[in-house]
Design a protein around this motif. Structure first.
Motif, short mmCIF file in Angstrom:
data_model
loop_
_atom_site.label_atom_id
_atom_site.label_comp_id
_atom_site.label_asym_id
_atom_site.label_seq_id
_atom_site.Cartn_x
_atom_site.Cartn_y
_atom_site.Cartn_z
N UNK A 1 0.82 -1.20 0.00
CA UNK A 1 0.00 0.00 0.00
C UNK A 1 0.86 1.26 0.00
N UNK A 2 2.08 1.19 0.56
CA UNK A 2 2.95 2.35 0.61
C UNK A 2 3.39 2.80 -0.77
N UNK A 3 3.31 1.89 -1.76
CA UNK A 3 3.65 2.27 -3.12
C UNK A 3 2.66 3.29 -3.68
N UNK A 4 1.48 3.35 -3.08
CA UNK A 4 0.43 4.23 -3.58
C UNK A 4 0.20 5.44 -2.67
N UNK A 5 1.01 5.56 -1.63
CA UNK A 5 0.88 6.71 -0.72
C UNK A 5 1.80 7.82 -1.22
N UNK A 6 1.26 8.99 -1.53
CA UNK A 6 2.12 10.10 -1.98
C UNK A 6 3.19 10.41 -0.93
N UNK A 7 4.44 10.61 -1.36
CA UNK A 7 5.51 10.89 -0.39
C UNK A 7 5.21 12.06 0.54
N UNK A 8 4.56 13.09 0.00
CA UNK A 8 4.24 14.25 0.85
C UNK A 8 3.27 13.86 1.96
N UNK A 9 2.31 12.98 1.64
CA UNK A 9 1.36 12.53 2.66
C UNK A 9 2.06 11.68 3.72
#
Length: 210
Positions: A95-103
Motif C-alpha cells: 500500500x505504501x507504493x500508492x501513498x504520496x511521499x508528501x502525505x
C-alpha cells in the motif's frame, strides 16, 4: 527491510542517553515507530478503484464476446473484489507504493509531534527536551527540540543528525544511528545548557518502540 532492536541495542542507546545527559541539563528521548499511520483510507480508495476498473473490463470483454452478464452478478463481484483487495492491501506494505511521499511525510511528522507531547518533552524545567524520532514505514527521521533549545541551535545541526540517522537506517545500522544521534544531540546541548544543580533526570533514558 524490517528493523529489529535487540536487548543489547536498547542497552547501548539507553547508555548513550545517560552519558549525554550527564553533560547537560537538557533531556533526550528516543522513539522508533513501525508506522505512523495504517493508511486505511488509501487501501480503501485503491481497492474501490481497482474493483471498479476490473468490473468495467469484465463487462467490456463480455460485451465484445457477445455474453450477457447480469448486472447484479457484476456488482456483487465488484463488491467482493473490493473487500478482498482492501484486506490484502491493509496487510501488505504494498500500500505504501500508492501513498504520496508528501502525505507519508506529513503523517510521520504528525506522529513525531504527538510523541513529543505524549512523553512530556515540552514540560522539562528549562524547555530543553529533545526528541530523536524515526518512523520505519515512512522512512522518516526527525529531531524535535523544544523552544528553549531551538533558539540556540541552527537548523543545519539538526539536519545533519537526521541525515546520519537516515543513512544508518539504509545500511541496517539504526541502533548505531540512534546512538550517534544521541551523542551529537548531547554535545550540542552540553555547549549551551551545561549541567546545573537541581536539574535531575526528568525522563527515563531509553528507546521506545511503538
Amino acid at each position: 527491510m524490517v528493523l529489529r532492536f535487540t536487548e543489547d541495542d536498547h542497552a547501548r542507546i539507553a547508555a548513550a542517553i545517560a552519558a549525554a545527559e550527564r553533560e547537560t541539563s537538557g533531556e533526550i528521548y528516543a522513539v522508533f515507530a513501525r508506522a505512523s499511520d495504517d493508511y486505511r483510507f488509501v487501501a480503501a480508495t485503491l481497492a474501490l478503484a481497482l474493483s471498479l476498473l476490473l468490473g468495467w473490463l469484465a463487462a467490456a470483454l463480455a460485451w465484445l464476446a457477445g455474453l450477457a452478464l447480469p448486472t447484479l452478478a457484476i456488482e456483487t463481484a465488484q463488491l467482493a473484489g473490493a473487500l478482498l483487495l482492501f484486506f490484502l492491501l491493509r496487510s501488505s506494505r504494498l500500500v505504501m507504493l500508492f501513498v504520496p511521499p508528501a502525505l507519508a511525510r506529513m503523517r510521520a511528522a504528525r506522529m513525531a509531534r504527538a510523541q513529543f507531547l505524549a512523553h512530556n518533552l515540552h514540560r522539562t524545567p528549562d524547555r530543553t527536551g529533545v526528541l530523536v524520532f524515526v518512523s520505519e514505514q515512512e522512512r522518516y527521521a526527525e529531531v524535535i527540540a523544544d523552544e528553549g533549545i531551538a533558539a540556540h541551535v541552527e537548523q543545519g545541526e539538526w539536519d545533519g543528525i537526521v541525515a546520519g540517522l537516515t543513512e544508518a537506517a539504509r545500511g541496517d545500522r539504526l541502533a548505531d544511528g540512534f546512538e550517534a544521534a544521541v551523542g551529537r544531540c548531547g554535545a550540542l546541548l552540553a555547549t549551551r545548557f551545561p549541567p546545573r544543580a537541581g536539574s535531575g533526570n526528568v525522563l527515563p533514558d531509553r528507546l521506545v518502540e511503538i
